[in-house]
Design an enzyme around this catalytic site. Structure first.
Site, PDB file in Angstrom:
ATOM      1  N   HIS A  63       0.862  -1.169   0.083  1.00 37.62           N
ATOM      2  CA  HIS A  63       0.020  -0.059   0.054  1.00 37.62           C
ATOM      3  C   HIS A  63       0.812   1.087   0.225  1.00 37.62           C
ATOM      4  CE1 HIS A  63      -2.813   3.138   2.449  1.00 37.62           C
ATOM      5  NE2 HIS A  63      -3.118   3.018   1.013  1.00 37.62           N
ATOM      6  N   HIS A  80      -2.192   0.773   7.866  1.00 35.23           N
ATOM      7  CA  HIS A  80      -3.668   0.830   7.607  1.00 35.23           C
ATOM      8  C   HIS A  80      -4.246  -0.539   7.768  1.00 35.23           C
ATOM      9  CE1 HIS A  80      -1.222   4.132   5.722  1.00 35.23           C
ATOM     10  NE2 HIS A  80      -1.856   4.922   6.208  1.00 35.23           N
TER      11      HIS A  80
HETATM   12 FE1  FES Z   1       0.379  -0.951   4.755  1.00 36.52          FE
HETATM   13 FE2  FES Z   1      -1.092   1.249   4.261  1.00 36.52          FE
HETATM   14  S1  FES Z   1       0.841   0.900   4.284  1.00 36.52           S
HETATM   15  S2  FES Z   1      -1.882  -0.604   4.614  1.00 36.52           S
END
Ligand code: FES
Length: 138
Positions: A63, A80
């Site tokens: 992500h 997150h």
């Molecule tokens: Fe891993 Fe956002 S950086 S869920």
């Protein structure tokens, strides 16, 4: 080399040193790339070893690049709350990540039981190419 690309072959451990659910950290395909190997205790997609239960992945979340951890059969990102399934090629199934964790190709030497990382599928977060980054330290 895997797929004609310049993947290094790097010894990352030995089957006899692995315990189920105890992750082992290493760097691959270069020293700036944290990765994790885990013996799951049950067969996994692309699993190595006699029980096909040893897998390895980049440990950088797809992500936004946070470091992931392993707990209770899954990879977790604390930033997150994305979760990835190590038994199914690192597929994300919860949270904001939409890309699989890059999986590392493993080979187990039949004689010594040494485990080698020899390739990778998928882009490490933040990279523009799926090849090792050359560094002065190697
Ligand atoms: Fe891993 Fe956002 S950086 S869920």
């Amino acid at each position: 080399m895997a797929d004609g690309r310049p993947w290094p072959s790097v010894k990352i451990g030995n089957l006899q040193q692995l315990a189920v659910e105890k992750p082992v950290s290493f760097q691959y395909p270069d020293r700036t790339s944290p990765a994790m190997m885990i013996k799951l205790g049950a067969p996994a997609y692309e699993g190595a070893g006699p029980d096909r239960d040893v897998v390895a992945f980049s440990s950088i979340c797809t992500h936004m690049g946070c470091p992931i951890t392993y707990k209770d059969g899954r990879f977790l990102c604390p930033c997150h709350y994305s979760m990835f399934d190590p038994a199914r090629n690192g597929v994300p199934y919860q949270g904001l990540a939409s890309d699989y964790l890059p999986q590392i190709t493993l080979r187990v030497d039949a004689g010594t039981h040494d485990i080698y990382a020899e390739g990778m599928s998928g882009l490490i977060w933040g990279r523009t190419q799926d090849v090792p980054v050359p560094t002065a330290a190697g």
